[in-house]
Structure formats: structure tokens, C-alpha cells
Design a protein around this motif. Structure first.
Motif, short mmCIF file in Angstrom:
data_model
loop_
_atom_site.label_atom_id
_atom_site.label_comp_id
_atom_site.label_asym_id
_atom_site.label_seq_id
_atom_site.Cartn_x
_atom_site.Cartn_y
_atom_site.Cartn_z
N SER A 5 0.83 -1.20 0.00
CA SER A 5 0.00 0.00 0.00
C SER A 5 0.87 1.26 0.00
N GLU A 30 -5.84 0.10 4.60
CA GLU A 30 -4.39 0.28 4.52
C GLU A 30 -4.03 1.38 3.54
N VAL A 164 -1.12 -5.21 2.58
CA VAL A 164 -0.32 -5.21 3.82
C VAL A 164 0.98 -6.00 3.69
#
Length: 526
Positions: A5, A30, A164
Motif C-alpha cells: 500500500s 491500509e 499489507v
């Protein structure tokens, strides 16, 4: 260690992105926090459609891809109208949507849809970012294809488990834009000979004439040769409507005088014309016109638009090359009296006892706006009046959606315009289109935007009523009831007015438009 991200947002920064418009969602959590820690401003909107329209108008005015984002499922599907509008209006947009973890996508799952498949028909390219390693290539490709002429929308799906995952990488360096070749000499020479042999040549300026920033070369040719110019709705401003050569748009004039002029024309030089804007069957019904096609892409195959010669090249370079090949005696301004009649008609202010109509209000609106100010038109009967009767003096200062022709674009579009340009902005909308995205007034207020919203209120889906009356001498299913628009706007902390006489309307326009305040003006129509 940064994750996928963070890398995606770093790539957006490298692309020069200033704003991301969107609605927050669990599956893009995120991404939102990566944006928080970046130089990019995330703009929470009240609906994903509004976010997509903001990205759409940002792209159209700047030439750089606007970015919108949403979560999976309904968030992604709510983007579709605005993304489709960008697709058909040739506006660069990059849409990013969230998705659930990859390990649940092989089965029926909460809110999970095959969004990549759903977006396929309305984008230039789209893909799922299935691995962190492909983030830089995916972002670079999305922007390159969105901004490449002819521009449009692209889409990336970003699963939350990919977002993530840790990765240490950087963006792909941005190179100079891909350039179209110069126009070929043989096609330019043939086009010039066709124009010179015509008795009544005319330029049809389309969306591409404005979008490709070719207005200067068109104006240079027109200044030297005096060839008349008629525009599509999205080509308004290719030349100034003050110029004697301007015949405004294809439908301009109280009795469609401009349409009669193109009927008379025997050679049409279509510059940046896209048949999604205006069906060529309307101006070439008998297939007898000589057509010169000047665009970045070959002409669509169409019975009523089968060009005699096609110049596929940079639009401005092609127009300049044609100009160089034409002698000073090649063309003439063969309908100057028509321009004078058109401009006099559309700039004459209303008399005190004239009814309050959109057509009668436009001269006062034009007078209150500077040449470089931007008018965003929503879709409805007022759009037709603006397209036909609102003079435009600079390119890209009258934004009309006429590819998809989406209602609800004006207010969110005005937010993007206010952020994108250093000029006053006006959103012109009907009561129907206004309430489709009226909640974005809160977004505008929160961003401290300063523009003017004009709501033409006829308590009706007026354009549809007009069409039904033409077809059936009656109408059905179009009548509306509305809130008190002044009170509604004031509930957002926005100044609002409801002038009733022409003197009051003139004063309201003159006070609101040059100011830095966010203002709504309701005009109940007679």
C-alpha cells in the motif's frame, strides 16, 4: 518495512497525483493510512459516483489522470457511472478499488464481485494487483494508458491482503509521453486539394480539438483563411465565439441556423471529432459531403462518416500542416452574416417582462463570467440551451458531458474544477440532476471551495418531457417535487438566493460568480 500500500501511494506521488477522491471502506483501510502519510490529499466524498465525476473533470481540465477510489462490492459498482462518463468523454481517470483477501475470492463471499470483469467494457485497461511486486508496473501502465491520446479510464483492483504485504521497491521512472508521428505529406496534400476545390468548406471542431490543446493552430488557420467553424458540444471554445468565423455549435440559433450552414457545406474538415459526441447522420444524411478526418486515431467505421482522407497524427501538427499547404485564396468566410446574427441573439439581455427561462438567463450569466471562467453543465434541458446559446471564448471553459451524458456531474465536477483551475467556476444544473449528487455540497463546504451553483428549477425531468411531447403530444412520469433549495443549501452553511426578477437575477450573478464564496442560486422557471 514499507508495504504494498505504501508503495502504491509512492507510485501515485511519482505520477504527480495531488488528490484522490473517494469513499472510505474497510477493504481500503491500509490504502487510506498510506495516503494520510503522503503528500496526496485524500478527499472523502459523499458518494462514489461523486468521486468518479471529480476525477473525470479533473482529468478533462488538466490533461492529467484524476484518481478515485472505493472499497469492494457496492463501493466499486457505485463508481461505474463516473468512470463510464470518463470513458466516453475521453477524460483520463485512474480508478482504484479494494477487494477482499485472495483466499476467499474462489467462492461466494460477502460483498465479493468480479469487479475486474464488471469494469472491462468501460475502461482502457484494468487488472487486479495480485502480488506486491507488480504494483509499480501496474500504476505506471494505468496512468500511461489513461493519459495516452485518446485518453480514458483505467482500473486497478487492490486486495486487502496484498496491501499489507511488505515490499521494498520504488516506482518506475516516468518518461516523456508517447508522441504521435507527424502527419504524412501525401494525406496532407490530398486534404488541402479537397478543401481548395470545395465551394463551401467548413471545420467541425470536436472534443479532440480542445482536449489535445490544438485550439491555437485551429485559430491560426481560421485567422488566415476565414474558413467557418462549427463545434460539437464538447468542442466549444476551439475558437472564440466572438470570431466572425464561429458558428457556435451544430444546433445553435433559434431556428438551427448553424445546422443549415453545415447542410450547405460541401467539405467538412472534422478536427478531433468523435461520433459519440454527435451522430454524423444528422449533418451528413445524404452521404454527399466530402470529409477530411483529422484525429489521433482512424475514423470509426460508419455509413454516414466515411472520410475521403484521414490524417492520423497529432491534431495540432496536422492542422498546421494543412494550413501550410493551403493558399490564402483557398477558403473564404462564406457566412459572416450568420455569425453576427447568432452572437447578437445569444448575448441580448432579457427584457423586464420576459419569462424566466434558461435561454433568457444565459446572456446575464455570460456577462457575469470572465472569458477564462469555467462553466460546468449538468445534463438536462438546460444543457441543450447552454450547448446552443452560451458563447465560449477560451478552450476548456465549458464542460459538457456528451459522450455518456451523465446527470449529476455538475456539482462534483465543479469541486474538481475549483481545485484544478485558477478561475471562477459555475455549476449549472437542473433540479433533477442537482439532487442526484447534492450531498457533495457538504464536500465542497468542507474543502472551503468557492464556486456558484445555479439550479434551474422546473420541477420536472424537463428534457424527457420535451421529447415525450414531441413524440406523443403528452408526457408521463417526469414530474417532481423538490425541497426548498435555499433552505437546503443554507443547512450546509452555504449562502443561497432565489432571485425572481431579471434585475435581481443579474445582481445575484454579478455578486456571486466573481466572489470566493460557495453560493447557490435557485431560478424557478416560468
Amino acid at each position: 518495512m514499507p508495504n504494498a500500500s505504501d508503495l502504491l501511494v509512492t507510485c501515485l506521488e511519482a505520477e504527480g497525483v495531488e488528490y484522490v477522491f473517494g469513499v472510505p471502506g474497510e477493504e481500503i483501510e491500509e490504502l487510506l493510512f498510506s495516503l494520510r502519510d503522503s503528500t496526496i490529499e485524500f478527499v472523502p466524498t459523499r458518494h462514489e459516483q461523486g468521486a468518479a465525476f471529480m476525477a473525470d473533470v479533473w482529468g478533462r481540465l488538466t490533461g492529467e489522470a484524476g484518481v478515485c477510489c472505493a472499497t469492494l462490492g457496492p463501493g466499486a459498482t457505485n463508481l461505474i457511472t463516473g468512470v463510464a462518463d470518463a470513458h466516453l468523454d475521453k477524460s483520463p481517470v485512474v480508478a482504484i478499488t479494494g477487494q477482499g483477501d485472495r483466499d476467499r475470492l474462489h467462492k461466494e463471499s460477502h460483498q465479493a464481485l468480479d469487479i475486474v470483469d464488471v469494469f472491462e467494457p468501460i475502461v482502457e485497461w484494468n487488472a487486479q494487483i495480485a502480488e506486491p511486486e507488480i504494483v509499480p508496473e501496474s500504476i505506471r501502465k494505468a496512468f500511461k494508458l489513461a493519459e495516452y491520446e485518446k485518453p480514458g479510464a483505467t482500473h486497478l483492483e487492490f486486495p486487502e491482503d496484498v496491501a499489507v504485504e511488505p515490499i521494498d521497491a520504488g516506482p518506475i521512472p516516468i518518461r516523456d509521453p508517447v508522441r504521435r508521428p507527424d502527419p504524412d505529406d501525401a494525406s496532407v496534400d490530398r486534404a488541402a486539394r479537397l478543401i481548395e476545390s470545395a465551394e463551401y468548406p467548413i471545420i467541425l471542431a470536436g472534443n479532440g480539438a480542445v482536449r489535445t490543446r490544438a485550439a491555437d493552430t485551429i485559430r491560426s488557420l481560421v485567422d488566415r483563411l476565414g474558413i467557418p467553424v462549427v463545434a460539437t458540444y464538447m468542442g466549444k471554445g476551439a475558437i472564440s465565439d466572438r470570431e466572425p468565423a464561429s458558428l457556435m455549435t451544430l444546433d445553435s440559433g433559434p431556428n438551427d441556423e448553424a445546422a443549415r450552414a453545415i447542410d450547405r457545406a460541401d467539405c467538412v474538415v472534422a478536427v478531433g471529432y468523435d461520433i459519440a459526441e454527435h451522430d454524423p447522420a444528422g449533418w451528413n444524411p445524404d452521404l454527399k459531403k466530402t470529409i477530411v478526418h483529422v484525429d489521433h486515431e482512424p475514423a470509426e467505421v460508419y455509413r454516414h462518416y466515411n472520410p475521403d482522407v484521414e490524417i492520423v497524427a497529432d491534431v495540432g501538427a496536422a492542422v498546421a500542416a494543412i494550413d501550410d499547404e493551403l493558399s490564402a485564396e483557398a477558403c473564404s468566410l462564406w457566412c459572416p452574416e450568420l455569425h453576427d446574427s447568432l452572437l447578437e441573439t445569444v448575448t441580448a439581455p432579457p427584457d423586464a417582462d420576459d419569462p424566466v427561462t434558461v435561454e433568457n438567463a444565459l446572456p446575464l450569466l455570460r456577462e457575469a463570467m470572465a472569458d477564462q471562467d469555467v462553466l460546468l453543465s449538468d445534463v438536462g434541458s438546460h444543457k441543450m440551451a447552454i450547448a446552443r446559446s452560451f458563447p465560449v471564448y477560451e478552450p476548456n471553459t465549458c464542460v459538457i458531458s456528451n459522450g455518456l451524458a451523465s446527470m449529476g456531474i455538475a456539482v462534483p465536477g465543479a469541486i474538481a474544477a475549483d481545485l484544478a483551475v485558477d478561475a471562477n467556476v459555475v455549476a449549472a444544473t437542473g433540479d433533477g440532476g442537482f439532487l442526484m449528487n447534492a450531498a457533495e455540497l457538504e464536500t465542497a463546504s468542507r474543502l472551503d471551495c468557492g464556486f456558484t451553483v445555479i439550479v434551474f428549477n422546473d420541477e420536472d425531468y424537463g428534457l424527457i418531457s420535451e421529447k415525450q411531447l414531441q413524440h406523443r403530444d403528452e408526457y408521463f412520469g417526469t414530474r417532481l417535487t423538490n425541497p426548498d433549495f435555499v433552505t437546503f443549501a443554507e443547512s450546509f452553511g452555504i449562502e443561497a438566493r432565489r432571485p425572481e426578477t431579471w434585475t435581481e437575477i443579474d445582481r445575484a450573478f454579478s455578486a456571486a460568480i466573481p466572489s470566493d464564496d460557495l453560493t447557490l442560486i435557485e431560478l424557478p422557471l416560468d
